[in-house]
Design an enzyme around this catalytic site. Structure first.
Site, mmCIF file in Angstrom:
data_model
loop_
_atom_site.group_PDB
_atom_site.id
_atom_site.type_symbol
_atom_site.label_atom_id
_atom_site.label_comp_id
_atom_site.label_asym_id
_atom_site.label_seq_id
_atom_site.Cartn_x
_atom_site.Cartn_y
_atom_site.Cartn_z
ATOM 1 N N TYR A 8 0.832 -1.225 0.000
ATOM 2 C CA TYR A 8 0.000 0.000 0.000
ATOM 3 C C TYR A 8 0.855 1.260 0.000
ATOM 4 C CZ TYR A 8 -3.886 -3.074 0.804
ATOM 5 O OH TYR A 8 -4.823 -4.059 0.654
ATOM 6 N N SER A 9 2.112 1.106 -0.354
ATOM 7 C CA SER A 9 3.086 2.186 -0.189
ATOM 8 C C SER A 9 2.792 3.428 -1.040
ATOM 9 C CB SER A 9 4.466 1.628 -0.542
ATOM 10 O OG SER A 9 5.381 2.681 -0.745
ATOM 11 N N ASN A 10 2.735 4.572 -0.361
ATOM 12 C CA ASN A 10 2.604 5.847 -1.082
ATOM 13 C C ASN A 10 3.840 6.102 -1.929
ATOM 14 O OD1 ASN A 10 0.162 6.489 0.187
ATOM 15 N ND2 ASN A 10 1.212 7.388 1.946
#
Ligand SMILES: *Cc1c(COP(=O)(O)O)cnc(C)c1O
Length: 291
Positions: A56-58
């Site tokens: 889910y990394s920005n």
């Protein structure tokens, strides 16, 4: 750009810099932290950017988008085996052309893997540490304040702190009289304060990190936090993400309530984006949408 929003009440003026408005998917501070790395890859004629992150990394999605916009390729080394249904974050990263390489959690944190990757790719790819941290990330983040008219007039500048790269970047260009306030999104032992002091070296800048508003730790949340996010949106029409900016806004609100900011203070809060991370929450939890 209409990015400075006022939350002012009574004796303390509070403005929010809306870096979440830069792009619907690309997280504000990650965009800034990447700029020097992109420049390096372009100037040295490399193929692109290789970096690391979770599902889910920005930072992963920002890298995929920013590399593609700069005409560069990107490789994302993703923590954990590939799920049958990959996250929306990873789907989007792939749609921006990122080549996703899934590695087990054990391998992901193994320094041997990092050494092998550097040896194999370091020549033709700019390798960016997880989250865009590091000296280049600090330099990139130092440009955030150039978006703020009259940035020097604020007494306090508040931001969310993960690795502390953004805070260090802001501090590096702040006036000596300005006070930086970080709200840690991680539980815990305070190695951040030492790291940031080391990065700032003999630049004497006042900064304080609060560790009281992490809601259980990194990417942890409670129904109270979700309730806060909905209330904050209802009151201010500002969406927040549960990993960083909701904890930041909650922390700042507590500091306002407890009189931490002297009357007459002028407070700038950096909304660092990251809304796409809310896709990992249950549908219907939030009264606002992420897009
Ligand atoms: C990564 C991130 C942060 C933390 O930034 P650091 O420079 O690692 O402290 C804060 N806010 C958002 C939305 C992020 O994505």
């Amino acid at each position: 750009m209409d990015t400075v929003h006022s939350l002012s009440d009574q004796s303390v003026a509070v403005n929010v810099l809306r870096l979440d408005k830069i792009h619907s998917v690309v997280s504000g501070n990650k965009w800034f932290k990447l700029q020097k790395y992109l420049k390096n890859a372009l100037e040295s004629g490399q193929k692109g950017i290789l970096t690391f992150g979770g599902p889910y990394s920005n930072h992963i999605i920002a890298t995929a988008f920013a590399a593609s916009a700069a005409g560069l390729q990107s490789i994302g080394i993703i923590r954990g085996e590939e799920a049958r249904q990959i996250s929306g974050t990873l789907k989007d990263a792939r749609s921006f052309g990122m080549n996703l390489v899934f590695v087990s959690r054990e391998k992901y944190k193994d320094p041997v893997m990092h050494a092998e990757i550097t040896a194999e790719y370091g020549h033709e790819w700019t390798i960016v540490p997880e989250g865009g941290q590091g000296a280049q990330g600090i330099l990139g983040a130092s440009e955030i304040l150039s978006l703020v008219p009259g940035a020097d007039s604020y007494s306090h500048i508040c931001c969310a702190a993960g690795t502390g790269t953004t805070l260090a970047g802001l501090a590096s260009v702040a006036m000596p009289s300005q006070h930086l306030v970080g709200i840690s999104s991680l539980k815990g032992d305070d190695t951040l304060t030492g790291d940031i002091s080391a990065w700032l070296g003999n630049l004497n800048r006042r900064f304080t990190i609060f560790f009281d508003y992490h809601f259980g730790g990194y990417a942890k949340y409670s129904s109270d936090l979700i309730h806060f996010m909905n209330g904050f949106y209802a009151d201010n029409k500002i969406p927040t993400d549960f990993v960083y900016t909701a904890k930041l806004m909650y922390g700042v609100q507590q500091l306002l309530k407890t009189g931490y900011f002297q009357p007459g203070s002028k407070v700038l809060v950096i909304h660092s984006g990251g809304l796409q991370g809310n896709r990992s929450l249950k549908a219907g939890d939030l009264i606002f949408s992420n897009e």
